[in-house]
Enzyme design. Structure first.
Site, mmCIF file in Angstrom:
data_model
loop_
_atom_site.group_PDB
_atom_site.id
_atom_site.type_symbol
_atom_site.label_atom_id
_atom_site.label_comp_id
_atom_site.label_asym_id
_atom_site.label_seq_id
_atom_site.Cartn_x
_atom_site.Cartn_y
_atom_site.Cartn_z
ATOM 1 N N CYS A 20 4.737 6.356 1.517
ATOM 2 C CA CYS A 20 5.026 5.468 2.629
ATOM 3 C C CYS A 20 6.770 5.657 2.723
ATOM 4 O O CYS A 20 7.124 6.006 3.685
ATOM 5 C CB CYS A 20 4.827 3.946 2.276
ATOM 6 N N GLU A 77 10.175 -2.953 6.455
ATOM 7 C CA GLU A 77 10.939 -2.431 5.683
ATOM 8 C C GLU A 77 12.615 -2.235 6.128
ATOM 9 O O GLU A 77 12.943 -1.564 6.890
ATOM 10 C CB GLU A 77 10.605 -1.004 4.995
ATOM 11 N N HIS A 135 4.833 -2.303 6.673
ATOM 12 C CA HIS A 135 3.925 -2.219 5.828
ATOM 13 C C HIS A 135 2.870 -3.507 6.095
ATOM 14 O O HIS A 135 3.317 -4.381 6.466
ATOM 15 C CB HIS A 135 4.335 -2.683 4.231
ATOM 16 N N ARG A 187 3.397 6.365 -8.836
ATOM 17 C CA ARG A 187 2.704 5.779 -9.574
ATOM 18 C C ARG A 187 1.250 6.550 -9.789
ATOM 19 O O ARG A 187 0.750 6.488 -10.995
ATOM 20 C CB ARG A 187 2.720 4.201 -9.336
#
Length: 201
Positions: A141, A78, A165, A88
């Site tokens: 995360c 990332e 990830h 979510r």
């Protein structure tokens, strides 16, 4: 050199998280580097408090945080952490914030300080599919990625940090999603350690 590597416990409907399982298979020393490992709860703020305490206790040279990105084909490093929690699903502490800043007076975003180009090149050279990602999402995360980066910049700017990830593994039983063997993920993390150990910061 000392590297602190963190992973997460399972979350959602999963009972397995490769970011936790890979830590069990990493040695305590590799490439002349001491490796400290931590499994974090998938809970906003609590996960970050643990990381801050570990950074103070261990004083690592680098912090590498790991997490699961189901659906991605390979290892993704990332680039950017954003100062927002927008979940979510509920985290493991039943928190589900929307459009909330992680740290009120912090910048809107931080960039990784990991040498991502070197890491991607080294991983690909060893046959590990790896690429750069522009979004760590807005779940726990990213919460840890942003929080650790902010903490290091404010308190220990010499410490490099970032987030990687991992894809699903076959142990997760998600055959409809891309998978990577755990042996390959272990190989990837050992390669990351080797690159960081050989890089002058």
């Amino acid at each position: 050199m000392k590297i602190l590597i963190s992973g997460f416990e399972p979350f959602g409907n999963d009972t397995y998280n490769p970011s936790m399982e890979v830590l069990k298979r990493l040695p305590d020393f590799w490439a002349g580097t001491e490796i400290k490992k931590a499994v974090l709860p998938v809970v906003r703020f609590e996960s970050l408090r643990i990381m801050e305490d570990l950074i103070e206790a261990e004083r690592p040279d680098a912090v590498v945080s790991l997490g699961l990105a189901a659906g991605r084909k390979g290892i993704t490093i990332e680039r950017t952490a954003v100062n927002i929690d927008d979940f979510r699903i509920k985290d493991n502490g039943s928190n589900q914030p929307h459009d909330e800043r992680i740290i009120k007076d912090a910048p809107d975003a931080w960039f990784t300080s990991l040498p991502y180009r070197k890491l991607i090149a080294a991983l690909n050279e060893k046959g590990v599919q790896a690429s750069l990602s522009e979004s760590a999402g807005t779940f726990v995360c990213n919460h840890v990625f942003f929080g650790v980066r902010n903490y290091c910049m404010q308190n220990h700017p010499e410490v490099i940090s970032g987030f990687i990830h991992l894809p699903c593994t076959d142990e997760m039983g998600k055959s409809d999603l891309p998978e990577m063997p755990m042996d390959m993920i272990v190989k990837a993390m050992l390669t990351v350690i080797e690159v960081l150990a050989g890089t002058q910061f």
